[in-house]
Design a protein around this motif. Structure first.
Motif, PDB file in Angstrom:
ATOM      1  N   LEU A  60       0.821  -1.208   0.000  1.00 26.66           N
ATOM      2  CA  LEU A  60       0.000   0.000   0.000  1.00 26.66           C
ATOM      3  C   LEU A  60       0.855   1.258   0.000  1.00 26.66           C
ATOM      4  CD1 LEU A  60      -2.825  -1.081   2.476  1.00 26.66           C
ATOM      5  CD2 LEU A  60      -3.044  -0.704   0.013  1.00 26.66           C
ATOM      6  N   GLU A  61       1.942   1.241   0.735  1.00 29.84           N
ATOM      7  CA  GLU A  61       2.824   2.409   0.751  1.00 29.84           C
ATOM      8  C   GLU A  61       3.485   2.634  -0.607  1.00 29.84           C
ATOM      9  OE1 GLU A  61       4.141   2.747   5.438  1.00 29.84           O
ATOM     10  OE2 GLU A  61       5.406   1.576   4.068  1.00 29.84           O
ATOM     11  N   ASP A  62       3.768   1.535  -1.310  1.00 29.90           N
ATOM     12  CA  ASP A  62       4.385   1.640  -2.637  1.00 29.90           C
ATOM     13  C   ASP A  62       3.376   1.989  -3.726  1.00 29.90           C
ATOM     14  OD1 ASP A  62       6.794   0.954  -1.484  1.00 29.90           O
ATOM     15  OD2 ASP A  62       6.726  -1.148  -2.140  1.00 29.90           O
ATOM     16  N   ASN A  63       2.073   1.791  -3.430  1.00 29.29           N
ATOM     17  CA  ASN A  63       1.022   2.022  -4.427  1.00 29.29           C
ATOM     18  C   ASN A  63      -0.105   2.859  -3.811  1.00 29.29           C
ATOM     19  OD1 ASN A  63       1.767  -0.040  -6.801  1.00 29.29           O
ATOM     20  ND2 ASN A  63       2.156  -1.049  -4.842  1.00 29.29           N
ATOM     21  N   PRO A  64       0.146   4.134  -3.560  1.00 25.47           N
ATOM     22  CA  PRO A  64      -0.815   4.970  -2.827  1.00 25.47           C
ATOM     23  C   PRO A  64      -2.143   5.210  -3.539  1.00 25.47           C
ATOM     24  CG  PRO A  64       0.994   6.294  -3.695  1.00 25.47           C
ATOM     25  CD  PRO A  64       1.376   4.866  -3.894  1.00 25.47           C
TER      26      PRO A  64
END
Length: 267
Positions: free
Chosen positions: A192-196
């Motif tokens: 999730l942090e890599d794909n906001p």
């Protein structure tokens, strides 16, 4: 609970120019209502908009047909579950027809290719060590088809209910299969942090990420004893267990993608 939503699934499963749009699949313990039509309409409008923009699309809807609620409703109607589901699933098709909902696939969780997909999915998880058998204790709601923790229930008028839905719960102990969700928590956070933009609107992305970071996830119970729930998909090589209705239902999106990838057909 199933909430009205429009999900756009990973394009990597298809060509880079194909968008997959789906409504939730609708539970068939009762006739359709305006909320189901609203969900269909949202997805249909989005599908038409993408087509007007020149995008290739594949639009699915359908019915979720297993579980204790359906089993109970069928018994109350004096019908076997499959016949009961056939009638109500047809009502949802008729609703879509009245609204000119232009779907490509109407999936039923009793469809043969869905049964095959769910069993393949289970075996793949099991082969890779993501499933184990254990004892499950918790507060269960028949109407919600869900187990709740102690913090998620309360006493109201002398009975225990789920805080979120108000549904009556009873304490049950049984042997189930579990998915090792806890092991994937950090991977989920990192993804999730890599794909906001993976979850939209942003408010829900932030809420989900905050929740994942604030508490440890529990492993998920993904089966129920056949003695309690007879109307469901049997666990491969263990007829004493039926797959939990949510595990079965969520795989429908993969079933639909598979029908495009492997057959190229629309249903």
């Amino acid at each position: 609970m199933i909430r009205s939503s429009v999900l756009r699934l990973g394009r990597r499963f298809l060509s880079s120019k194909t968008a997959v749009i789906t409504t939730p699949i609708f539970y068939v313990n009762a006739k359709p209502h305006i909320g189901h039509y609203y969900s269909m309409t949202l997805a249909d409008v989005y599908n038409r908009w993408l087509k007007l923009s020149g995008e290739a699309t594949f639009f699915t809807t359908g019915t979720d047909e297993h579980g204790l609620k359906v089993q109970t409703a069928a018994a109350a109607a004096g019908m076997d579950p499959k016949t009961f589901c056939d009638g109500l699933s047809q009502k949802f098709r008729e609703l879509a027809s009245v609204g000119n909902i232009q779907y490509d696939r109407f999936v039923r969780t009793t469809d043969p290719d869905h049964l095959e997909a769910v069993q393949f999915f289970w075996k793949t998880l099991e082969k890779n060590g993501h499933i184990y058998k254990g004892k499950h204790c918790g507060w269960y709601s028949v109407s919600d088809e869900c187990f709740y923790t102690d913090s998620e229930i309360e006493e109201v008028d002398g009975k225990m209910v789920a805080r979120e839905t108000g549904a009556t719960v009873v304490y049950e102990t049984e042997e189930n299969y579990f998915f090792r969700l806890r092991e994937h928590q950090q991977r989920l956070i990192q993804f999730l942090e890599d794909n906001p933009t993976f979850v939209q609107p942003a408010l829900y992305y932030q809420t989900l990420l905050r929740d994942l970071k604030s508490r440890d996830l529990d492993d998920l119970s993904i089966s129920r004893p056949s003695s309690r729930v007879s109307w469901g998909i049997s666990v491969p090589d263990d007829p004493s267990q039926k797959m939990y209705v949510w595990f079965d239902a969520l795989v429908n999106y993969l079933t639909c993608i598979g029908s495009i990838v492997f057959t190229g057909r629309a249903f």
